[in-house]
Design a protein around this motif. Structure first.
Motif, PDB file in Angstrom:
ATOM      1  N   MET A   1     -94.112 -22.328  31.420  1.00 10.31           N
ATOM      2  CA  MET A   1     -93.168 -21.264  31.077  1.00 10.31           C
ATOM      3  C   MET A   1     -92.008 -21.895  30.475  1.00 10.31           C
ATOM      4  N   LYS A   2     -91.568 -21.331  29.462  1.00  4.64           N
ATOM      5  CA  LYS A   2     -90.232 -21.740  28.804  1.00  4.64           C
ATOM      6  C   LYS A   2     -89.056 -20.569  28.975  1.00  4.64           C
ATOM      7  N   VAL A   3     -87.879 -21.172  28.860  1.00  7.65           N
ATOM      8  CA  VAL A   3     -86.823 -20.343  29.070  1.00  7.65           C
ATOM      9  C   VAL A   3     -85.905 -20.362  27.666  1.00  7.65           C
ATOM     10  N   LYS A   4     -85.679 -19.250  27.263  1.00 10.91           N
ATOM     11  CA  LYS A   4     -84.693 -19.187  26.127  1.00 10.91           C
ATOM     12  C   LYS A   4     -83.349 -18.450  26.423  1.00 10.91           C
ATOM     13  N   ILE A   5     -82.167 -19.184  26.322  1.00 10.05           N
ATOM     14  CA  ILE A   5     -81.021 -18.689  26.507  1.00 10.05           C
ATOM     15  C   ILE A   5     -80.498 -18.093  25.146  1.00 10.05           C
ATOM     16  N   CYS A   6     -80.398 -16.731  24.995  1.00 11.54           N
ATOM     17  CA  CYS A   6     -79.973 -16.441  23.599  1.00 11.54           C
ATOM     18  C   CYS A   6     -78.429 -15.733  23.637  1.00 11.54           C
ATOM     19  N   GLY A   7     -77.969 -15.476  22.328  1.00 12.48           N
ATOM     20  CA  GLY A   7     -76.589 -14.985  22.352  1.00 12.48           C
ATOM     21  C   GLY A   7     -75.720 -16.160  22.547  1.00 12.48           C
ATOM     22  N   ILE A   8     -75.788 -17.456  22.188  1.00 12.29           N
ATOM     23  CA  ILE A   8     -74.952 -18.395  22.239  1.00 12.29           C
ATOM     24  C   ILE A   8     -74.076 -18.513  21.024  1.00 12.29           C
ATOM     25  N   THR A   9     -72.771 -18.468  21.500  1.00  9.45           N
ATOM     26  CA  THR A   9     -71.787 -18.447  20.394  1.00  9.45           C
ATOM     27  C   THR A   9     -70.753 -19.626  20.328  1.00  9.45           C
ATOM     28  N   GLY A  10     -71.135 -20.867  21.075  1.00  5.62           N
ATOM     29  CA  GLY A  10     -70.231 -21.747  21.066  1.00  5.62           C
ATOM     30  C   GLY A  10     -70.851 -23.103  21.615  1.00  5.62           C
ATOM     31  N   ILE A  11     -70.414 -24.227  21.061  1.00  6.45           N
ATOM     32  CA  ILE A  11     -71.139 -25.407  21.704  1.00  6.45           C
ATOM     33  C   ILE A  11     -71.200 -25.626  22.856  1.00  6.45           C
ATOM     34  N   GLY A  12     -69.936 -25.326  23.677  1.00  7.20           N
ATOM     35  CA  GLY A  12     -69.874 -25.732  25.150  1.00  7.20           C
ATOM     36  C   GLY A  12     -70.923 -24.707  25.937  1.00  7.20           C
ATOM     37  N   ASP A  13     -71.304 -23.757  25.576  1.00  5.20           N
ATOM     38  CA  ASP A  13     -72.147 -22.979  26.034  1.00  5.20           C
ATOM     39  C   ASP A  13     -73.507 -23.419  25.871  1.00  5.20           C
ATOM     40  N   ALA A  14     -73.991 -24.076  24.567  1.00 10.82           N
ATOM     41  CA  ALA A  14     -75.064 -24.557  24.319  1.00 10.82           C
ATOM     42  C   ALA A  14     -75.416 -25.816  25.151  1.00 10.82           C
ATOM     43  N   ASP A  15     -74.422 -26.351  25.127  1.00  6.35           N
ATOM     44  CA  ASP A  15     -74.523 -27.951  25.991  1.00  6.35           C
ATOM     45  C   ASP A  15     -74.823 -27.501  27.385  1.00  6.35           C
ATOM     46  N   TYR A  16     -74.164 -26.560  27.976  1.00 11.57           N
ATOM     47  CA  TYR A  16     -74.402 -26.125  29.398  1.00 11.57           C
ATOM     48  C   TYR A  16     -76.025 -25.616  29.862  1.00 11.57           C
ATOM     49  N   ALA A  17     -76.182 -24.640  28.573  1.00 10.67           N
ATOM     50  CA  ALA A  17     -77.592 -24.107  28.688  1.00 10.67           C
ATOM     51  C   ALA A  17     -78.748 -25.366  28.668  1.00 10.67           C
ATOM     52  N   ILE A  18     -78.648 -26.103  27.712  1.00  3.52           N
ATOM     53  CA  ILE A  18     -79.563 -27.248  27.428  1.00  3.52           C
ATOM     54  C   ILE A  18     -79.472 -28.349  28.937  1.00  3.52           C
ATOM     55  N   LYS A  19     -78.266 -28.452  29.188  1.00  4.83           N
ATOM     56  CA  LYS A  19     -78.270 -29.182  30.299  1.00  4.83           C
ATOM     57  C   LYS A  19     -78.827 -28.835  31.618  1.00  4.83           C
ATOM     58  N   SER A  20     -78.697 -27.380  31.697  1.00 10.08           N
ATOM     59  CA  SER A  20     -79.330 -26.487  32.909  1.00 10.08           C
ATOM     60  C   SER A  20     -80.838 -26.422  32.762  1.00 10.08           C
ATOM     61  N   GLY A  21     -81.559 -26.747  31.595  1.00 13.85           N
ATOM     62  CA  GLY A  21     -83.072 -26.480  31.510  1.00 13.85           C
ATOM     63  C   GLY A  21     -83.381 -25.806  30.643  1.00 13.85           C
ATOM     64  N   ALA A  22     -82.336 -25.040  29.977  1.00 17.39           N
ATOM     65  CA  ALA A  22     -83.032 -24.096  28.549  1.00 17.39           C
ATOM     66  C   ALA A  22     -83.922 -24.669  27.874  1.00 17.39           C
ATOM     67  N   ASP A  23     -85.163 -24.333  27.190  1.00 18.69           N
ATOM     68  CA  ASP A  23     -86.043 -25.026  26.486  1.00 18.69           C
ATOM     69  C   ASP A  23     -85.699 -24.765  24.974  1.00 18.69           C
ATOM     70  N   PHE A  24     -85.111 -23.339  24.787  1.00 14.77           N
ATOM     71  CA  PHE A  24     -84.891 -22.763  23.654  1.00 14.77           C
ATOM     72  C   PHE A  24     -83.308 -22.324  23.595  1.00 14.77           C
ATOM     73  N   VAL A  25     -82.324 -22.384  22.431  1.00 15.66           N
ATOM     74  CA  VAL A  25     -80.902 -21.721  22.616  1.00 15.66           C
ATOM     75  C   VAL A  25     -81.188 -20.921  21.335  1.00 15.66           C
ATOM     76  N   GLY A  26     -80.884 -19.685  21.640  1.00 15.82           N
ATOM     77  CA  GLY A  26     -80.814 -18.784  20.529  1.00 15.82           C
ATOM     78  C   GLY A  26     -79.428 -18.377  19.924  1.00 15.82           C
ATOM     79  N   VAL A  27     -79.295 -18.402  18.916  1.00 16.81           N
ATOM     80  CA  VAL A  27     -78.011 -18.039  17.747  1.00 16.81           C
ATOM     81  C   VAL A  27     -78.321 -16.814  17.087  1.00 16.81           C
ATOM     82  N   ILE A  28     -77.776 -15.810  17.437  1.00 13.18           N
ATOM     83  CA  ILE A  28     -77.769 -14.518  16.413  1.00 13.18           C
ATOM     84  C   ILE A  28     -76.988 -14.572  15.257  1.00 13.18           C
ATOM     85  N   LEU A  29     -77.783 -14.206  14.306  1.00 12.79           N
ATOM     86  CA  LEU A  29     -77.082 -14.854  13.030  1.00 12.79           C
ATOM     87  C   LEU A  29     -76.763 -13.319  12.157  1.00 12.79           C
TER      88      LEU A  29
END
Length: 199
Positions: A1-29
């Protein structure tokens, strides 16, 4: 199973999501949506985390793609649109299908046949209440979304989806992720897997 954290708006949140174990980071365009990002943010994430998988979330068919690894079609679309996006942009595609749509099983099959890497079944009123229906679905290459949080993630993991998509439930406010909520969410996933291994 993969986890996608979506609605990322800044690099800090992306860093934390990836460090926490997110397999995908979603950025709404889509700038009309409060929790939106940009291609510049995607490029920044890819530069800092070159091995990460970034999903560009589109609310209409884009004219061109950017730095993302995946294109998420988050609007009413057909299997032909999935095939078009794959061939035009040379990206993997996540196809979002609203659980309320008619002939949903046929749509899932056709979108996967058209080349969608994942079909994401979404119920914005809460996908957890669809658990009994989801058990009957073949969940290979199928993800789920809609009000998923640390309180219901355990029961949703019981149906073994290939992808879990989480966004607003992990926010402090629109567009800003809560690190505490992310910690709890990923801890719940870890606890579930420990229990399963010990059974």
């Amino acid at each position: 199973m993969k986890v996608k954290i979506c609605g990322i708006t800044g690099i800090g949140d992306a860093d934390y999501a990836i460090k926490s174990g997110a397999d995908f980071v979603g950025v709404i365009l889509d700038p009309k949506i409060g929790r939106h990002g940009s291609q510049e943010l995607i490029r920044e994430i890819k530069t800092k985390h070159p091995d990460s998988k970034i999903v560009g979330v589109y609310t209409s068919m884009p004219e061109q793609a950017g730095y993302e690894d995946y294109i998420q079609l988050h609007f009413i679309h057909s299997a032909a649109d999935v095939e078009f996006a794959r061939e035009r942009f040379h990206k993997n595609v996540i196809s979002v299908i609203d659980f309320h749509e008619e002939h949903i099983r046929e749509k899932i099959a056709s979108h996967i046949d058209a080349g969608a890497e994942y079909v994401l079944l979404e119920d914005r009123t809460g996908i957890a209440k669809r658990k009994e229906q989801l058990i009957e679905f073949p969940l290979s290459r199928i993800g789920i979304a809609g009000k998923i949080d640390s309180n219901n993630i355990g029961e949703l993991l019981e149906i073994h989806p290939d992808l879990i998509d989480v966004s607003s439930s992990l926010e402090e406010y629109i567009g800003k992720k809560s690190y505490q909520k992310m910690d709890i969410f990923f801890r719940k996933i870890g606890e579930y897997h420990v229990v399963r291994q010990n059974q």
